[in-house]
Design an enzyme around this catalytic site. Structure first.
Site, PDB file in Angstrom:
ATOM      1  N   LYS A 112       4.094   3.644  -3.837  1.00  0.00           N
ATOM      2  CA  LYS A 112       5.221   2.780  -3.877  1.00  0.00           C
ATOM      3  C   LYS A 112       6.436   3.824  -3.574  1.00  0.00           C
ATOM      4  O   LYS A 112       7.381   3.262  -3.128  1.00  0.00           O
ATOM      5  CB  LYS A 112       5.287   2.057  -5.300  1.00  0.00           C
TER       6      LYS A 112
HETATM    7  C1  LIG Z   1       0.722  -1.129  -6.311  1.00  0.00           C
HETATM    8  C2  LIG Z   1      -0.410  -0.498  -6.162  1.00  0.00           C
HETATM    9  C3  LIG Z   1      -1.442  -1.271  -5.364  1.00  0.00           C
HETATM   10  C4  LIG Z   1      -1.434  -2.394  -4.529  1.00  0.00           C
HETATM   11  O1  LIG Z   1      -0.481  -2.662  -3.791  1.00  0.00           O
HETATM   12  P1  LIG Z   1      -0.179  -4.092  -3.187  1.00  0.00           P
HETATM   13  O2  LIG Z   1       1.235  -3.981  -2.234  1.00  0.00           O
HETATM   14  O3  LIG Z   1       0.615  -4.678  -4.691  1.00  0.00           O
HETATM   15  O4  LIG Z   1      -0.994  -4.863  -2.870  1.00  0.00           O
HETATM   16  C5  LIG Z   1      -2.595  -0.506  -5.128  1.00  0.00           C
HETATM   17  N1  LIG Z   1      -2.838   0.866  -5.565  1.00  0.00           N
HETATM   18  C6  LIG Z   1      -1.762   1.426  -6.380  1.00  0.00           C
HETATM   19  C7  LIG Z   1      -1.843   2.805  -6.874  1.00  0.00           C
HETATM   20  C8  LIG Z   1      -0.544   0.810  -6.484  1.00  0.00           C
HETATM   21  O5  LIG Z   1       0.663   1.315  -7.060  1.00  0.00           O
END
Ligand SMILES: *Cc1c(COP(=O)(O)O)cnc(C)c1O
Length: 495
Positions: A112
């Site tokens: 993120k």
């Molecule tokens: C947020 C997240 C995901 C999922 O991503 P999306 O964009 O919500 O599908 C997968 N793995 C980790 C470690 C995350 O923080």
């Protein structure tokens, strides 16, 4: 006017306004009115460029109207050589026959960061261009990862304040310390008595209370959100799909125009949808494989065309994928369904009222040409973490392990479409030290710090400095409140 709402009842608007709004006034999600693809020559020319130049070319496609010099500065600060990624935004690592794209080299060791190092800066520029005098107040309800990445992204960004609420006792020690030690004059993290649902409900109540909004306005603040319904968070993720293809092309692993498959650990459907927009940009994206944990709503959807959220949310080893309503699927329904806003409104109304909707067979068939899906439960996740480490000496976090399992099974069943496959790695294994250690056959440690030390002793594991320093930093945000006190806590944090 470059952005329209998936529900068709909002006026088309500019990129700047779409980013400031986050969600469209009619409750829909903003999508670009058109995506101008790169030509094959343009794509090949990008292949030799460093990541931030590829990203700039992509951001220019999506943020026309944002002052170009400012956009360049946002891109450089987010992803340039001196950014929080220190020159490594999305490196590809060969593991067996696959390429693992490591998206966790940012300041909080989760993918993120890629978007959240950019969005706050873009938002700041958008506010300036719109002549907004009120400050932007970001509220986040977090079950762990998002809170810290948002705090780190917004820290000391002019004109913004951020408050992250997490369930007291409901996040790991590493996750809590990541938030409580956050520096910056405009940040606040606060525990809330209750579980994640309580916290989320508390934040939603604040967002929907008109009196409260008026009180904030009187103090010079306007609420906004930083989750992946905001186009400003989705677009930055498109860049690493472009960069991955460019890298494989530059390395001679794919020919001009040759597709690459991507396997994506999925929760809210933001990450994988960025891959779909990369395809729209002219990148030869083969199959997009949606990997889910035991909460396999999306797997069932891509198999049957029935989106059914009427089930109990399971807590798994991959908590960032513990989601029943994947918001960004709305954008795909709009785009793949021929931009039929009435159809999207209908689906979303059924989801809100009955928790379920079905798409026509023809649309399902269309979706299945570009997407595949699979799921892995916790037992499989543990086994995969161990097997991949034993076979390749490469350590996966639980989210990435789900994707790896789906990748291996698809490949064995001939379900992949291309020669080259990229598996997206979304978190550093050290963020989930307890569970990863246990999966590897290590003993359950008394606390997470001990688990981290034990994991660090495994060959090939490097604890990211930002995690290693957590126990040496002062905890600045130690407050805990009742759900009913959340609105007051926000006002207090504004001073
Ligand atoms: C947020 C997240 C995901 C999922 O991503 P999306 O964009 O919500 O599908 C997968 N793995 C980790 C470690 C995350 O923080």
């Amino acid at each position: 006017m470059n952005y329209i709402s998936t529900r068709g009842h909002s006026q088309p608007t500019t990129a700047a306004q779409a980013v400031v709004d986050g969600i469209a006034p009619d409750g829909g999600l903003y999508v670009p009115t058109e995506v101008i693809p790169f030509s094959a020559q343009q794509l090949q020319a990008l292949a030799g460029e460093p990541y931030h130049n590829i990203a700039l070319a992509v951001m220019r496609r999506f943020f026309a109207g944002i002052d170009d010099a400012a956009l360049q500065q946002c891109v450089h600060r987010a992803w340039g050589p001196n950014s929080g990624f220190a020159g490594q935004v999305a490196p590809l690592v060969r593991v067996g026959d696959a390429h693992v794209m490591e998206l966790w080299h940012g300041p909080t060791s989760a993918f993120k960061d890629v978007a959240l190092q950019f969005l706050p800066r873009l938002l700041s520029q958008a506010r300036a261009q719109l002549g907004m005098r009120e400050g932007t107040l970001i509220l986040v309800a977090t079950s762990g990862d998002t809170g810290k990445a948002a705090l780190a992204g917004f820290a000391d960004v002019p004109g913004t304040r951020i408050c992250a609420f997490y369930p007291h006792g409901g996040v790991s020690t590493i996750q809590r310390r990541q938030m409580t030690t956050q520096r910056g004059d405009n940040v606040c993290a606060m525990g809330v008595y209750g579980n994640f649902d309580d916290v989320q409900t508390g934040v939603k109540q604040i967002f929907t209370d008109p009196d409260y909004a008026a009180a904030l306005r009187a103090r010079g603040w306007q609420l906004s959100s930083a989750n992946s319904i905001n186009w400003g968070r989705l677009a930055p993720q498109v860049a690493y799909y472009v960069a991955a293809w460019c890298r494989l092309y530059a390395d001679g692993q794919v020919a001009p125009g040759e597709p690459v498959d991507f396997v994506v650990p999925t929760g809210n459907f933001g990450n994988i949808l960025a891959g779909w927009y990369a395809r729209r940009l002219g990148v030869p994206v083969g199959r997009l494989v949606c990997a889910s944990n035991a909460n396999r709503v999306l797997t069932d959807f891509f198999e049957q065309g029935l989106y059914d959220a009427r089930r109990t949310l399971q807590r798994t080893l991959s908590p960032s994928m513990d989601i029943l309503v994947s918001s960004n699927l709305e954008r795909l329904l709009f785009e793949a369904g021929g931009r039929d806003a009435a159809f999207v409104r209908d689906c979303m109304a059924q989801l809100a009222q009955a928790g379920v909707y079905r798409v026509p067979q023809q649309l399902l068939a269309e979706l299945r040409t570009g997407f595949a899906a699979g799921s892995a439960d916790d037992a499989v996740t543990r086994r995969v973490i161990r097997a991949v480490y034993e076979r390749y000496g490469y350590m996966l976090d639980p989210h990435t392990a789900v994707a790896w399992d789906v990748y291996e099974r698809m490949r064995a069943q001939g379900g992949l479409s291309a020669r080259q496959c990229v598996v997206l790695a979304t978190a550093h294994p050290c963020k989930f030290a307890h569970d990863v250690l246990e999966a590897l056959g290590g003993a359950r440690m008394a606390d997470e710090r001990a688990a981290l030390a034990a994991l660090a002793a495994y060959p090939g594991v490097e604890v990211p400095p930002s995690i290693a320093e957590l126990w040496a930093l002062p905890e600045r945000h130690t407050g805990v409140c009742e759900r009913a006190q959340m609105p007051g806590a926000v006002l207090t944090s504004l001073g």
